[in-house]
Design a protein around this motif. Structure first.
Motif, PDB file in Angstrom:
ATOM      1  N   GLY A  46       0.643  -1.193  -0.045  1.00  0.00           N
ATOM      2  CA  GLY A  46      -0.192  -0.055   0.113  1.00  0.00           C
ATOM      3  C   GLY A  46       1.007   1.418   0.020  1.00  0.00           C
TER       4      GLY A  46
ATOM      5  N   THR B  71       0.948   3.991  -2.808  1.00  0.00           N
ATOM      6  CA  THR B  71       0.411   5.515  -2.800  1.00  0.00           C
ATOM      7  C   THR B  71       1.454   6.284  -3.191  1.00  0.00           C
ATOM      8  OG1 THR B  71      -1.045   4.371  -0.955  1.00  0.00           O
ATOM      9  CG2 THR B  71      -0.671   6.950  -0.772  1.00  0.00           C
TER      10      THR B  71
ATOM     11  N   LEU C 280      -4.766   0.070  -5.654  1.00  0.00           N
ATOM     12  CA  LEU C 280      -5.236   0.782  -4.321  1.00  0.00           C
ATOM     13  C   LEU C 280      -6.763   0.725  -3.922  1.00  0.00           C
ATOM     14  CD1 LEU C 280      -2.926   3.798  -4.049  1.00  0.00           C
ATOM     15  CD2 LEU C 280      -3.083   1.719  -2.605  1.00  0.00           C
TER      16      LEU C 280
ATOM     17  N   LEU D 288      -7.604  -2.807  -3.134  1.00  0.00           N
ATOM     18  CA  LEU D 288      -7.268  -3.040  -1.796  1.00  0.00           C
ATOM     19  C   LEU D 288      -7.900  -2.512  -0.686  1.00  0.00           C
ATOM     20  CD1 LEU D 288      -3.250  -2.454  -2.388  1.00  0.00           C
ATOM     21  CD2 LEU D 288      -4.337  -4.721  -1.831  1.00  0.00           C
ATOM     22  N   PHE D 289      -8.295  -1.336  -0.935  1.00  0.00           N
ATOM     23  CA  PHE D 289      -9.044  -0.681   0.168  1.00  0.00           C
ATOM     24  C   PHE D 289     -10.760  -1.200   0.100  1.00  0.00           C
ATOM     25  CE2 PHE D 289      -6.149   2.759   0.336  1.00  0.00           C
ATOM     26  CZ  PHE D 289      -5.978   2.750   1.596  1.00  0.00           C
TER      27      PHE D 289
ATOM     28  N   GLY E  33      -6.151  -2.532   2.319  1.00  0.00           N
ATOM     29  CA  GLY E  33      -5.646  -1.338   2.137  1.00  0.00           C
ATOM     30  C   GLY E  33      -5.461  -0.665   3.669  1.00  0.00           C
ATOM     31  N   HIS E  34      -4.693   0.355   3.917  1.00  0.00           N
ATOM     32  CA  HIS E  34      -4.470   0.701   5.318  1.00  0.00           C
ATOM     33  C   HIS E  34      -4.406   2.070   5.298  1.00  0.00           C
ATOM     34  CE1 HIS E  34      -3.992  -3.078   6.726  1.00  0.00           C
ATOM     35  NE2 HIS E  34      -2.735  -3.454   5.997  1.00  0.00           N
TER      36      HIS E  34
ATOM     37  N   ASP F 162      -1.040   3.999   5.418  1.00  0.00           N
ATOM     38  CA  ASP F 162      -0.138   3.930   4.143  1.00  0.00           C
ATOM     39  C   ASP F 162      -0.378   5.376   3.623  1.00  0.00           C
ATOM     40  OD1 ASP F 162       0.759   1.402   4.644  1.00  0.00           O
ATOM     41  OD2 ASP F 162      -0.964   0.629   3.464  1.00  0.00           O
TER      42      ASP F 162
END
Length: 236
Positions: free
Chosen positions: A45, A49, A174, A177-178, A183-184, A187
């Motif tokens: 992530g 980003t 991304l 992932l989210f 995702g975090h 990140d």
């Protein structure tokens, strides 16, 4: 993350932004192994980003050299392969991700060093897009397949096209992932915190990208990738 670790990461981001802004590749090859050594949770992530503002800048700066046809084929294949890259994340335990990044980095660098010159066609574009979708979504490292396709093209074309392909793929990866809970938000926060380091490297690349020998810079990136990949595998 400690202040010392953050400083190391900032230096890696600045150096990587300079290298990719100058040569067209290298950001993830430099940052991903360093991030993996400092905190495997940064992968993929944080790397994805951090690359978005850099590739926005490079794509705009080099927009007149863009290979639109190649970018279209690569991006289509890249987006199609993104879910499979996400599936790899579910299969690979976080503790083993550093070893996977190290191994994929070393393999990609070796292939990049020894592949013969060729003129890319639709098959090469599609293959590079699929491989990038798999590896970049899972590990944050997706540049080598694109570098293989464009390494014998004019430097401006490589920089512009790789940046556009990266940009589309990073946003897609991304988002997925989210959407799936991988995702975090941290990140995004870390990437924003290191934006001045990234901007400094990108600004320096603006001064150097027409003066630095791209072949030598590419050689440096690949050698660094080999060493850092081996270190990452050994640490894992």
């Amino acid at each position: 993350m400690s202040g010392g670790a953050l400083t190391v990461l900032a230096l890696a981001v600045a150096a990587a932004a300079f290298v990719q802004g100058t040569s067209g590749l290298g950001f993830a090859l430099i940052v991903a192994p360093v991030a993996g050594l400092l905190d495997p949770g940064l992968l993929p992530g944080f790397v994805l980003t951090a690359m978005i503002p850099l590739n926005l800048y490079v794509a705009w700066r080099e927009r007149h050299s863009l290979d639109l046809r190649g970018a279209g084929w690569i991006t289509a294949a890249r987006l199609a392969a993104t879910p499979a890259g996400l599936a790899l994340l579910w299969v690979i335990p976080e503790g083993d991700l550093g070893a996977v990044v190290g191994a994929s980095t070393v393999l990609a660098a070796l292939v990049s060093l020894f592949v013969p010159a060729f003129t890319p066609g639709r098959g090469a574009y599609l293959g590079a897009g699929v491989l990038t979708g798999l590896t970049e979504t899972a590990t944050g490292v997706g540049g080598p397949p694109l570098a293989l396709v464009y390494q014998h093209r004019p430097p401006g074309e490589l920089r512009a096209t790789v940046a556009v392909c990266f940009l589309a793929g990073e946003i897609a990866s991304l988002a997925l992932l989210f959407a799936t809970g991988r995702g975090h938000p941290a990140d995004v926060g870390r990437a924003a915190l290191l934006l001045p380091a990234l901007a400094a490297g990108a600004w320096l690349s603006r001064l150097a990208h027409r003066r630095v020998d791209a072949k030598r810079m590419r050689g440096f990136v690949l050698v660094f990738a080999l060493v850092s990949g081996v270190v990452l595998m050994a640490g894992a």
